[in-house]
Write a protein that holds these residues in place. Sequence first.
Motif, PDB file in Angstrom:
ATOM      1  N   THR A 146       0.620  -1.189   0.128  1.00 38.99           N
ATOM      2  CA  THR A 146      -0.041   0.072  -0.132  1.00 38.99           C
ATOM      3  C   THR A 146       1.057   1.333   0.067  1.00 38.99           C
ATOM      4  N   LEU A 147       1.893   1.151   0.733  1.00 38.50           N
ATOM      5  CA  LEU A 147       2.857   2.220   0.899  1.00 38.50           C
ATOM      6  C   LEU A 147       3.369   2.813  -0.454  1.00 38.50           C
ATOM      7  N   VAL A 148       4.053   1.509  -1.176  1.00 37.65           N
ATOM      8  CA  VAL A 148       4.451   1.742  -2.474  1.00 37.65           C
ATOM      9  C   VAL A 148       3.376   2.052  -3.682  1.00 37.65           C
ATOM     10  N   ARG A 149       2.230   1.536  -3.240  1.00 36.80           N
ATOM     11  CA  ARG A 149       1.300   1.755  -4.314  1.00 36.80           C
ATOM     12  C   ARG A 149       1.272   0.879  -5.441  1.00 36.80           C
ATOM     13  N   SER A 150       1.835  -0.337  -5.171  1.00 30.44           N
ATOM     14  CA  SER A 150       2.183  -1.126  -6.321  1.00 30.44           C
ATOM     15  C   SER A 150       2.579  -2.711  -5.683  1.00 30.44           C
ATOM     16  N   ILE A 151       2.083  -3.514  -6.261  1.00 32.76           N
ATOM     17  CA  ILE A 151       2.091  -5.151  -5.778  1.00 32.76           C
ATOM     18  C   ILE A 151       3.623  -5.740  -5.906  1.00 32.76           C
ATOM     19  N   TRP A 152       4.259  -5.782  -7.195  1.00 31.88           N
ATOM     20  CA  TRP A 152       5.377  -6.280  -7.610  1.00 31.88           C
ATOM     21  C   TRP A 152       6.664  -5.644  -6.844  1.00 31.88           C
ATOM     22  N   PRO A 153       6.800  -4.328  -7.008  1.00 33.00           N
ATOM     23  CA  PRO A 153       7.872  -3.729  -6.163  1.00 33.00           C
ATOM     24  C   PRO A 153       7.752  -3.846  -4.568  1.00 33.00           C
ATOM     25  N   GLY A 154       6.581  -3.941  -4.182  1.00 32.97           N
ATOM     26  CA  GLY A 154       6.345  -4.404  -2.673  1.00 32.97           C
ATOM     27  C   GLY A 154       6.814  -5.815  -2.384  1.00 32.97           C
ATOM     28  N   LEU A 155       6.266  -6.804  -3.068  1.00 32.86           N
ATOM     29  CA  LEU A 155       6.802  -8.223  -3.037  1.00 32.86           C
ATOM     30  C   LEU A 155       8.199  -8.310  -3.259  1.00 32.86           C
ATOM     31  N   ALA A 156       9.072  -7.577  -4.104  1.00 37.70           N
ATOM     32  CA  ALA A 156      10.573  -7.756  -4.196  1.00 37.70           C
ATOM     33  C   ALA A 156      11.065  -7.307  -3.026  1.00 37.70           C
ATOM     34  N   LEU A 157      10.380  -6.147  -2.516  1.00 34.62           N
ATOM     35  CA  LEU A 157      11.100  -5.658  -1.027  1.00 34.62           C
ATOM     36  C   LEU A 157      10.901  -6.860   0.118  1.00 34.62           C
ATOM     37  N   LEU A 158       9.614  -7.240  -0.172  1.00 29.55           N
ATOM     38  CA  LEU A 158       9.451  -8.280   1.065  1.00 29.55           C
ATOM     39  C   LEU A 158      10.167  -9.721   0.994  1.00 29.55           C
ATOM     40  N   LEU A 159      10.306 -10.151  -0.356  1.00 28.35           N
ATOM     41  CA  LEU A 159      11.290 -11.085  -0.674  1.00 28.35           C
ATOM     42  C   LEU A 159      12.551 -10.812  -0.233  1.00 28.35           C
ATOM     43  N   ALA A 160      13.196  -9.821  -0.355  1.00 23.86           N
ATOM     44  CA  ALA A 160      14.694  -9.365   0.234  1.00 23.86           C
ATOM     45  C   ALA A 160      14.421  -9.526   1.474  1.00 23.86           C
ATOM     46  N   VAL A 161      13.818  -8.932   2.338  1.00 23.14           N
ATOM     47  CA  VAL A 161      13.822  -8.949   3.698  1.00 23.14           C
ATOM     48  C   VAL A 161      13.641 -10.606   4.174  1.00 23.14           C
ATOM     49  N   LEU A 162      12.690 -11.491   3.716  1.00 24.80           N
ATOM     50  CA  LEU A 162      12.559 -12.454   4.000  1.00 24.80           C
ATOM     51  C   LEU A 162      13.874 -13.302   3.607  1.00 24.80           C
ATOM     52  N   VAL A 163      14.207 -13.400   2.569  1.00 24.16           N
ATOM     53  CA  VAL A 163      15.653 -13.918   2.388  1.00 24.16           C
ATOM     54  C   VAL A 163      16.846 -13.507   3.214  1.00 24.16           C
ATOM     55  N   GLY A 164      16.957 -12.277   3.677  1.00 23.09           N
ATOM     56  CA  GLY A 164      17.892 -11.822   4.689  1.00 23.09           C
ATOM     57  C   GLY A 164      17.530 -12.511   6.154  1.00 23.09           C
ATOM     58  N   LEU A 165      16.544 -12.496   6.354  1.00 20.76           N
ATOM     59  CA  LEU A 165      16.377 -13.076   7.699  1.00 20.76           C
ATOM     60  C   LEU A 165      16.135 -14.695   7.953  1.00 20.76           C
ATOM     61  N   THR A 166      16.082 -15.151   6.812  1.00 27.09           N
ATOM     62  CA  THR A 166      16.238 -16.711   6.732  1.00 27.09           C
ATOM     63  C   THR A 166      17.674 -17.166   6.342  1.00 27.09           C
ATOM     64  N   SER A 167      18.441 -16.354   6.063  1.00 29.77           N
ATOM     65  CA  SER A 167      19.835 -16.517   5.526  1.00 29.77           C
ATOM     66  C   SER A 167      20.839 -17.131   6.938  1.00 29.77           C
ATOM     67  N   LYS A 168      21.921 -17.555   6.569  1.00 31.66           N
ATOM     68  CA  LYS A 168      22.739 -17.838   7.809  1.00 31.66           C
ATOM     69  C   LYS A 168      23.261 -16.670   8.571  1.00 31.66           C
ATOM     70  N   ALA A 169      23.742 -15.585   7.776  1.00 36.06           N
ATOM     71  CA  ALA A 169      23.773 -14.281   8.539  1.00 36.06           C
ATOM     72  C   ALA A 169      22.740 -13.838   9.520  1.00 36.06           C
ATOM     73  N   GLY A 170      21.637 -13.851   8.860  1.00 41.41           N
ATOM     74  CA  GLY A 170      20.395 -13.404   9.720  1.00 41.41           C
ATOM     75  C   GLY A 170      20.006 -14.314  10.904  1.00 41.41           C
ATOM     76  N   GLU A 171      20.336 -15.451  10.609  1.00 42.87           N
ATOM     77  CA  GLU A 171      20.006 -16.646  11.977  1.00 42.87           C
ATOM     78  C   GLU A 171      21.093 -16.071  12.976  1.00 42.87           C
ATOM     79  N   GLU A 172      22.510 -15.814  12.492  1.00 40.71           N
ATOM     80  CA  GLU A 172      23.440 -15.695  13.581  1.00 40.71           C
ATOM     81  C   GLU A 172      23.568 -14.421  14.298  1.00 40.71           C
ATOM     82  N   PHE A 173      23.073 -13.245  13.362  1.00 39.46           N
ATOM     83  CA  PHE A 173      22.955 -12.044  13.769  1.00 39.46           C
ATOM     84  C   PHE A 173      21.877 -11.985  14.974  1.00 39.46           C
ATOM     85  N   LEU A 174      20.800 -12.283  14.290  1.00 36.33           N
ATOM     86  CA  LEU A 174      19.340 -11.996  15.196  1.00 36.33           C
ATOM     87  C   LEU A 174      19.093 -13.076  16.289  1.00 36.33           C
ATOM     88  N   GLY A 175      19.652 -14.260  16.067  1.00 38.27           N
ATOM     89  CA  GLY A 175      19.446 -15.289  17.109  1.00 38.27           C
ATOM     90  C   GLY A 175      17.996 -15.564  17.352  1.00 38.27           C
TER      91      GLY A 175
END
Length: 220
Positions: A146-175
Motif C-alpha cells: 500500500t505504501l509503494v502503491r504497487s504489488i510487484w515492487p512491494g513483493l520484491a522488497l518483502l522477498l529481500a527481507v525474507l531472504v535476509g532473515l532466513t539466511s545464515k547471517a540473519g540467523e546468527e546475527f538476530l538469534g
Amino acid sequence: MKIWKTEAKICLPFYKLASSLAFLVILAFIRPVVFAEEIGPAMESPVAFLAAALGADTWAGEITGGRTEVLRLSREKEKLRAVLRRYVIQNLWLFGSALAGYGLFYWQRPETLHSEPDGLGLFALYAAAILVTLLFWSAFSMTVCTLVRSIWPGLALLLAVLVGLTSKAGEEFLGNWNLFSYACRDLETGDIRWLYGKGVSLALTAALLLLLPGILRKRG
C-alpha cells in the motif's frame, strides 16, 4: 455476514485458493523431513512467503486497478473496515491451509526425535507459531504494498527481507530475536528462547495495524 462473503470473493478468488493449496502440496512432497520436529520449521518461511504473496494485493490491487477512486467517496472508516475484513479472511484461509499442509508431511513417515512433546504437542506448537508468522507477514505485505502503491515492487522488497532473515547471517546475527526464530530453534535442547522472536513479530504486527489508518489515508 453478506459483506464478509462479498469481501471473501474479492480477496480470495479461485486462483488464490487453488495456487495456495498447490503450493503446500508441492512443498510437502519436495521438502524432505526425517523427524516430526522438522515439519514446522520446514514450513515456516514458505508459509510466510505465501502470506506475503496473498496479502500483497489486499489493498494495492484496488490502487493499481483504479478502484480506489470509487472508494475515496466512502468514509475512511469504511475503507479501513474493508481492509481489516480482508486481512482476517485471508489469514483464516491461510491458517487452515497451513494446518492441513502440516499433516501432508506425514506421508514421509517422520520419526519423533523426543518423547516430549508428543505429536499433538508438536502440532499445537506449530499452530501457535505459524499463526503469529501469518499475522505478521500478511500485515507487513499489505502495508508495504500500500505504501509503494504497487504489488510487484512491494513483493520484491518483502522477498529481500525474507531472504535476509532466513539466511545464515540473519540467523546468527538476530538469534532468538529473529522473526523466524521458530524455524531456527535448536531441536536438540528444547530451548524456548525462540519465543522472543515471536514476541517481536506480534509487537511489529500490532504496530503495523496501528499505522494502517494513516497509511490508507495518505497512500490508499
